[in-house]
Every structure is written in structure tokens, then in C-alpha cells.
Design a protein around this motif. Structure first.
Motif, mmCIF file in Angstrom:
data_model
loop_
_atom_site.group_PDB
_atom_site.id
_atom_site.type_symbol
_atom_site.label_atom_id
_atom_site.label_comp_id
_atom_site.label_asym_id
_atom_site.label_seq_id
_atom_site.Cartn_x
_atom_site.Cartn_y
_atom_site.Cartn_z
ATOM 1 N N SER A 38 21.399 -6.150 -1.380
ATOM 2 C CA SER A 38 20.157 -6.068 -0.606
ATOM 3 C C SER A 38 18.957 -5.641 -1.454
ATOM 4 C CB SER A 38 20.321 -5.104 0.569
ATOM 5 O OG SER A 38 20.408 -3.764 0.096
ATOM 6 N N LEU A 39 19.208 -4.996 -2.588
ATOM 7 C CA LEU A 39 18.103 -4.571 -3.453
ATOM 8 C C LEU A 39 17.404 -5.769 -4.088
ATOM 9 C CD1 LEU A 39 19.766 -1.553 -5.283
ATOM 10 C CD2 LEU A 39 18.190 -1.478 -3.339
ATOM 11 N N GLN A 40 18.149 -6.821 -4.392
ATOM 12 C CA GLN A 40 17.565 -7.986 -5.055
ATOM 13 C C GLN A 40 17.302 -9.119 -4.074
ATOM 14 O OE1 GLN A 40 18.679 -11.302 -5.741
ATOM 15 N NE2 GLN A 40 16.834 -11.669 -6.944
ATOM 16 N N GLY A 41 18.276 -9.426 -3.279
ATOM 17 C CA GLY A 41 18.152 -10.562 -2.375
ATOM 18 C C GLY A 41 19.346 -11.482 -2.507
ATOM 19 N N SER A 42 19.106 -12.766 -2.529
ATOM 20 C CA SER A 42 20.187 -13.747 -2.466
ATOM 21 C C SER A 42 21.142 -13.704 -3.658
ATOM 22 C CB SER A 42 19.610 -15.152 -2.338
ATOM 23 O OG SER A 42 18.808 -15.462 -3.459
ATOM 24 N N LEU A 43 20.670 -13.368 -4.831
ATOM 25 C CA LEU A 43 21.524 -13.371 -6.017
ATOM 26 C C LEU A 43 22.253 -12.053 -6.243
ATOM 27 C CD1 LEU A 43 19.156 -15.237 -8.492
ATOM 28 C CD2 LEU A 43 21.148 -16.167 -7.310
ATOM 29 N N GLY A 53 10.735 -9.697 -8.316
ATOM 30 C CA GLY A 53 9.340 -9.843 -7.923
ATOM 31 C C GLY A 53 8.792 -8.523 -7.426
ATOM 32 N N ILE A 54 7.571 -8.549 -6.984
ATOM 33 C CA ILE A 54 6.879 -7.325 -6.594
ATOM 34 C C ILE A 54 7.537 -6.623 -5.405
ATOM 35 C CG2 ILE A 54 5.206 -8.506 -5.129
ATOM 36 C CD1 ILE A 54 3.197 -6.402 -6.465
ATOM 37 N N PHE A 55 8.213 -7.363 -4.531
ATOM 38 C CA PHE A 55 8.812 -6.732 -3.357
ATOM 39 C C PHE A 55 10.213 -6.199 -3.636
ATOM 40 C CE2 PHE A 55 5.646 -9.627 -1.597
ATOM 41 C CZ PHE A 55 4.850 -8.691 -0.965
ATOM 42 N N ASN A 56 11.059 -6.971 -4.299
ATOM 43 C CA ASN A 56 12.413 -6.467 -4.499
ATOM 44 C C ASN A 56 12.484 -5.423 -5.616
ATOM 45 O OD1 ASN A 56 12.233 -8.292 -6.657
ATOM 46 N ND2 ASN A 56 14.016 -9.497 -6.046
ATOM 47 N N ILE A 57 11.546 -5.429 -6.564
ATOM 48 C CA ILE A 57 11.569 -4.395 -7.614
ATOM 49 C C ILE A 57 11.303 -3.020 -7.015
ATOM 50 C CG2 ILE A 57 9.144 -4.507 -8.365
ATOM 51 C CD1 ILE A 57 12.221 -4.108 -10.655
ATOM 52 N N VAL A 58 10.501 -2.964 -5.964
ATOM 53 C CA VAL A 58 10.200 -1.680 -5.314
ATOM 54 C C VAL A 58 11.485 -1.064 -4.760
ATOM 55 C CG1 VAL A 58 8.980 -0.600 -3.374
ATOM 56 C CG2 VAL A 58 7.806 -2.270 -4.814
ATOM 57 N N LYS A 59 12.309 -1.883 -4.122
ATOM 58 C CA LYS A 59 13.583 -1.384 -3.575
ATOM 59 C C LYS A 59 14.511 -0.917 -4.698
ATOM 60 C CE LYS A 59 14.262 -5.146 -1.046
ATOM 61 N NZ LYS A 59 14.912 -6.088 -0.126
ATOM 62 N N LYS A 84 0.825 -1.216 0.000
ATOM 63 C CA LYS A 84 0.000 0.000 0.000
ATOM 64 C C LYS A 84 0.851 1.254 0.000
ATOM 65 C CE LYS A 84 -4.231 -1.467 2.306
ATOM 66 N NZ LYS A 84 -5.038 -1.334 3.521
ATOM 67 N N THR A 85 1.984 1.225 0.680
ATOM 68 C CA THR A 85 2.780 2.447 0.824
ATOM 69 C C THR A 85 3.859 2.601 -0.233
ATOM 70 O OG1 THR A 85 4.284 1.344 2.359
ATOM 71 C CG2 THR A 85 2.429 2.550 3.311
ATOM 72 N N THR A 86 4.210 1.529 -0.959
ATOM 73 C CA THR A 86 5.316 1.657 -1.898
ATOM 74 C C THR A 86 4.916 1.545 -3.356
ATOM 75 O OG1 THR A 86 5.835 -0.686 -1.699
ATOM 76 C CG2 THR A 86 7.028 0.820 -0.259
ATOM 77 N N VAL A 87 3.869 0.843 -3.665
ATOM 78 C CA VAL A 87 3.474 0.685 -5.059
ATOM 79 C C VAL A 87 2.572 1.846 -5.435
ATOM 80 C CG1 VAL A 87 2.299 -0.803 -6.704
ATOM 81 C CG2 VAL A 87 3.725 -1.809 -4.936
ATOM 82 N N LYS A 88 2.954 2.581 -6.480
ATOM 83 C CA LYS A 88 2.239 3.792 -6.855
ATOM 84 C C LYS A 88 0.893 3.503 -7.500
ATOM 85 C CE LYS A 88 6.524 6.254 -7.480
ATOM 86 N NZ LYS A 88 7.499 6.738 -8.418
ATOM 87 N N GLN A 126 15.966 3.007 -5.465
ATOM 88 C CA GLN A 126 17.386 3.314 -5.644
ATOM 89 C C GLN A 126 17.620 3.995 -6.991
ATOM 90 O OE1 GLN A 126 19.878 3.439 -3.770
ATOM 91 N NE2 GLN A 126 21.638 3.449 -5.120
ATOM 92 N N ALA A 127 17.013 3.473 -8.043
ATOM 93 C CA ALA A 127 17.191 4.051 -9.381
ATOM 94 C C ALA A 127 16.657 5.488 -9.421
ATOM 95 C CB ALA A 127 16.484 3.190 -10.424
#
Length: 148
Positions: free
Chosen positions: A81-86, A127-133, A23-27, A137-138
Motif C-alpha cells: 500500500s505504500l507504493q501502489g500496484s507494484l 511519485g509525489i503522493f506515494n513517496i509521502v506514505k 498541504k498537510t503532508t509535504v514539509k 513509514q520510514a
């Protein structure tokens, strides 16, 4: 202590936090495919429409084009940290050691980045969560991205 009950309570808390984050991050509302239950949100960058992973590739390519950078600098600007494990970017020599590298990284010749004679690949797993981060940054770096 009842571990199953504790796990169930933790899952409920995670679901609630995910709803709050979305709710707070996806425009704009996301586009979820009814057949696969996957988020199909597209993004516009520099007049072109991209899915999540291609958006990341386009932004990384633009960043490399506009900045004198090497792998260390690039991987610190777009840190793991923006993407995760990879991570967002990986050295090509490390990526090819992974059995399913073509599934996890953009490995085609036209997608591989060359930084100071070092090959670098960009992660495809978004995915929907890491793309927001990543988008945050971008945008902090001055890139204009629109959700469509």
C-alpha cells in the motif's frame, strides 16, 4: 444521469483532495521541472542527497543491513500500500517475468538484495503522493529524512 458531468465533478473533488493532502503532508515546497512538469524534489538521508526512487532503495538497504529479515517480513514492514500496484519490494524471480522490469525495479547487481538466499528487488516507481506514505513509514521506523 449525466455521466460526463459526474466524472467532471469527481475529477474536481480529486484535485481538491490532492491539494489538501499536499498541504498537510509535504514539509517543504516541491521542486517541479517546468520542462517536464515532473516533481524533482530531492531528499537527504545519512548525509547523501537522493531522488525519490534512490531514497527508497537506500532506506530499504539500510533496513536490511540493520535487521534480520526475509522477504515476507520486509514486504510486511514496507507493505504494498505504500507504493501502489507494484509494491515496494518484489521477488527477483517474479520481477524478471515483467517485460519492462528494468524500468520498474532496480535490477543491477549492486541494487539487488539477497535475503536468506532469495533475491529481492526494490521498485523504482515513486511519485509525489506515494513517496509521502513511504517516508512516513520510514520515519516511524526511526529513519531521519530531510526534504531539500
Amino acid at each position: 444521469m449525466d455521466y460526463e458531468l459526474e466524472i467532471l465533478n469527481l475529477k474536481k473533488r480529486i484535485e481538491e483532495l490532492e491539494r489538501i493532502v499536499l498541504k498537510t503532508t509535504v514539509k517543504e515546497p516541491t521542486k517541479v521541472s517546468e520542462q517536464t512538469n515532473r516533481d524533482k524534489t530531492k531528499y537527504m538521508f545519512e548525509g547523501k542527497v537522493y531522488p525519490k526512487n534512490r531514497l527508497v532503495l537506500a532506506i530499504i538497504k539500510r533496513y536490511v543491513l540493520e535487521n534480520d529479515t526475509d522477504y515476507e517480513k520486509l514486504s510486511s514492514v514496507f507493505d504494498k500500500s505504500l507504493q501502489g500496484s507494484l509494491g515496494v519490494v518484489e521477488l527477483y524471480d517474479n520481477a524478471i517475468k515483467i517485460s519492462d522490469a528494468p524500468k520498474r525495479y532496480f535490477m543491477k547487481d549492486e541494487d539487488i538484495l539477497i535475503l536468506n538466499n532469495t533475491k529481492v528487488v526494490v521498485c523504482t516507481q515513486w511519485g509525489i503522493f506515494n513517496i509521502v506514505k513511504f517516508i512516513k513509514q520510514a520515519e516511524m521506523l526511526g529513519f531521519n529524512i530531510q526534504t531539500i
